[in-house]
Design an enzyme around this catalytic site. Structure first.
Site, PDB file in Angstrom:
ATOM      1  N   GLU A 157       0.873  -1.169   0.000  1.00 54.53           N
ATOM      2  CA  GLU A 157       0.000   0.000   0.000  1.00 54.53           C
ATOM      3  C   GLU A 157       0.912   1.221   0.000  1.00 54.53           C
ATOM      4  O   GLU A 157       1.586   1.505   0.981  1.00 54.53           O
ATOM      5  CB  GLU A 157      -0.906   0.014   1.240  1.00 54.53           C
ATOM      6  CG  GLU A 157      -1.754   1.285   1.326  1.00 54.53           C
ATOM      7  CD  GLU A 157      -2.496   1.428   2.655  1.00 54.53           C
ATOM      8  OE1 GLU A 157      -2.864   0.406   3.266  1.00 54.53           O
ATOM      9  OE2 GLU A 157      -2.676   2.581   3.093  1.00 54.53           O
ATOM     10  N   ASP A 214      -3.991  10.295   9.741  1.00 51.07           N
ATOM     11  CA  ASP A 214      -2.711   9.693  10.096  1.00 51.07           C
ATOM     12  C   ASP A 214      -2.157  10.225  11.411  1.00 51.07           C
ATOM     13  O   ASP A 214      -2.248  11.408  11.712  1.00 51.07           O
ATOM     14  CB  ASP A 214      -1.695   9.941   8.973  1.00 51.07           C
ATOM     15  CG  ASP A 214      -1.940   9.018   7.786  1.00 51.07           C
ATOM     16  OD1 ASP A 214      -2.084   7.803   8.025  1.00 51.07           O
ATOM     17  OD2 ASP A 214      -1.998   9.508   6.648  1.00 51.07           O
TER      18      ASP A 214
END
Lengths: 410, 268
Positions: B49, B60
């Protein structure tokens, strides 16, 4: 005043929060349930007489609204327009932001949440949130870019006195946009207990619409006050635009009055041509930032570009989506005002009227000064301009003192 | 069937879960990120990924934020990221799926991005801040260019949204194990198995679980109920914490192998 303060008006946005091609929801799925919950609570509140009565009472008895519409005669003589100042600087906590914060804090209680988080740039929204949190007995955490905690130390102290926890944000550019990122991350993790009290008419649906509706009383009041004072609507309404809540607040009631020109003044920083500015509409392009599609300062790859302004409250690389739409539709005009122009207007208001404005609001004053000659020429008479004096300048004394070189050496 | 579907079928036949390893493009450099992704596959990662770095990554945590900042400061661009997909896919034969926030895609041009990603050999795109309601252009572009679409679901998603979101996915569905941002945690999520079983009610697509997985034991736990185990921050930290590139790649290989062992020993 009554319930007009919070009455939703106009057909936009659509039910998914779109203002034409702008707005919407660009968020992690984890937040969708909370946004839906907020949307439902907000729509219910807007038709709930108890909520509206409580909101009105708070605005009147606690925040001190309706704020005055003051005819600034000495300033008017200097700039060649009849200038009416909407004195939002006289509200409790010193800015228009208290209106939005009280509305959202009431909703927070209704949703049964016990904790609010907020982002802040200049600290005005943080102080307003900390104030409402104290009043409503809510836990309050304010995210603030580390750079801003240094340039706005006084507001950091105020928030702490009010019982809030201030978290300096050290990621990215360490300013308002990074504070907003950090608040979003907190919200994703704590969404069950926490309401994210966004400070401007930006972010994912329903925030742009909801914040607008909580602050639109500014324009409702100003419109009636202007009619009472002058017997007519103004020729123009001027406001500064960062995220844009004070501007939408004063514009919204005037949008159907097509003879009233609406001017939003963006922070031109060191000049739009230099690249060091915060004028998202004038100098940016359409993109997605912080959950909404709007005008954004960005590079070709869609990476957000750092904004620059002497005013911490306008130092943001995006703008509320309804402004993006008002710009595209041509209903409002957006122009940049640079740091020097804003500071000249700041000084002018101090000296002519004995009012120290926020540097943010000084952009609106400078803008009014810029458009006055052109308006006068078009109309063939002295124009009437309502300027939203959205905040007071106490917090800016250090910045302004340094700018004008009038601080004694410590 | 997409190449990522083949990886799921193969793993299922082997009685194990797919291991997905994340790395930002251009971290610590373009060459360094290519070396890292190749090393991960060599050590047992099944699917790469590759995150295209973005300046404001709200899903994140600190590790990926820092890696993204380093990559962007190094000047990596979307076009570089697409070249990395091409290089890694060709060198490893492993499926490479990209992940990024919506604005970089919109600025590249949604259809152009889909076209160029497909040409580079990428299998599809994971979109952490795009929900199906806003994805009209992406649905069309991914159809036109034969790319997989992975939207996220969350423990807070209603049953109706799980169904709607899964219906818009192709390849696999990404279940976020916890309410929070990326980053390794000491304990695996209790919410994740519940979310996965709710998903099974509404879709036959493979389900990948990410957020908070960082050790072989945790990978084994997640492999007990998910079709793919997605690991990001823990792998990236191998490079962030290392004194030099060689040490970083060694640590990355070691952890990748541990995780690969984990997905082969699912806790049932």
């Amino acid at each position: 005043m009554s319930t007009d303060a919070a009455a939703p008006a106009g057909q936009l946005p659509d039910s998914a929060g779109h203002f034409g091609r702008f707005g919407g929801r660009f968020v992690p799925e984890a937040l969708v349930a909370a946004l839906d919950e907020l949307d439902a609570a907000y729509r219910k509140a807007m038709t709930d007489e108890d909520f509206l009565a409580e909101f009105d009472a708070l605005l009147r008895d606690y925040a001190g609204t309706p704020s005055l519409l003051y005819e600034a005669r000495r300033l008017s003589a200097q700039i060649g327009a009849r200038v009416l100042l909407k004195r939002e600087d006289l509200n409790h906590t010193g800015a228009h932001k208290v209106r939005n914060v009280l509305g959202q804090a009431l909703l927070t209680k209704r949703m049964g949440k016990r904790r609010v988080i907020a982002e802040t740039g200049a600290g005005q929204h943080g102080v307003a949130t900390a104030t409402a949190a104290a009043l409503f007995d809510l836990e309050c955490v304010v995210y603030m870019g580390e750079v801003d905690t240094e340039r706005q130390a006084l507001n950091v102290a105020r928030m702490r006195m009010l019982g809030a926890t201030v978290v300096p944000v050290t990621t990215g550019s360490r300013t308002l946009k990074d504070a907003m990122n950090e608040a979003m991350r907190d919200w994703v993790a704590n969404v069950d207990s926490t309401h994210y009290l966004i400070g401007t008419a930006a972010g994912p649906h329903p925030f742009p619409e909801m914040v607008r509706d909580f602050v639109r009383g500014i324009g409702v009041e100003a419109r009636q006050q202007c009619l009472d004072l002058t017997g007519a609507l103004p020729d123009a309404v001027a406001a500064c635009v960062g995220g844009g809540s004070n501007a939408l607040g004063i514009f919204h009631a005037f949008v159907p009055d097509t003879d009233v020109r609406l001017y939003g003044f963006e922070a031109g920083g060191e000049g739009v041509a230099t690249g060091r500015h915060a004028a998202s509409i004038t100098g940016g392009s359409a993109g997605v930032l912080h959950g909404t599609r709007t005008y954004v300062l960005q590079n070709e790859d869609g990476q957000t570009v750092e904004s620059h302004s002497i005013s911490a409250g306008l130092d943001y690389p995006g703008v509320g989506p309804e402004h993006a739409w008002l710009h595209d539709s041509g209903r409002a005009t957006y122009l940049p005002v640079d740091d020097d122009e804003a500071m000249a207007a700041f000084e002018l208001l101090c000296r002519t009227e004995g009012i120290i404005p926020a540097i943010e609001s000084s952009h609106a004053l400078a803008g009014a000064r810029k458009i006055a000659p052109q308006l006068a020429a078009e109309l063939g008479r002295e124009p009437v301009i309502v300027v939203n004096l959205s905040g007071r300048g106490d917090k800016d004394v250090h910045t302004a003192g340094a700018y004008f070189g009038i601080l004694d050496k410590e | 069937m997409s190449r990522i579907g083949v990886a799921f079928d193969k793993a299922r036949a082997d009685g194990r879960a797919v291991l997905v390893g994340c790395m930002p493009a251009g971290f610590p450099t373009v060459e360094g990120s290519i070396a890292a992704m190749i090393a991960m596959v060599e050590a047992g990662v099944d699917v790469i990924e590759m995150e295209i770095p973005y300046s404001d990554p709200v899903m994140d945590g600190p590790v990926i934020q820092k890696a993204s900042d380093i990559a962007l400061a190094g000047g990596v661009r979307t076009a570089d990221a697409l070249r990395i997909v091409d290089t890694v896919a060709a060198a490893t034969g492993a499926p490479v799926v990209t992940m990024t926030y919506w604005n970089p895609i919109e600025q590249y041009g949604v259809d152009s991005f889909a076209r160029d990603l497909a040409a580079a050999g990428g299998t599809g795109l994971i979109t952490p801040d795009l929900i199906p309601e806003e994805a009209g252009e992406w649905l069309a572009a991914s159809e036109a260019h034969g790319l997989d679409r992975t939207f996220l679901v969350s423990p807070s998603s209603t049953d109706a949204r799980l169904k709607m979101t899964a219906e818009h996915c192709r390849g696999f569905v990404y279940a976020t194990a916890i309410m929070g941002v990326t980053g390794a945690r000491s304990q695996t999520s209790e919410a994740a198995p519940i979310l996965v079983s709710r998903l099974r009610e509404v879709t036959d697509l493979p389900v990948g679980v990410g957020l908070g997985v960082g050790t072989g034991a945790q990978a084994g736990t997640v492999a007990g109920y998910a079709d793919a185990v997605i690991v990001g921050s823990a792998l990236i930290r191998c490079l962030l914490d290392a004194p030099d590139q060689a040490a970083g790649l060694t640590a990355l290989r070691t952890l990748s192998a541990e995780l690969a062992e984990g997905v082969r020993n699912p806790a049932r």
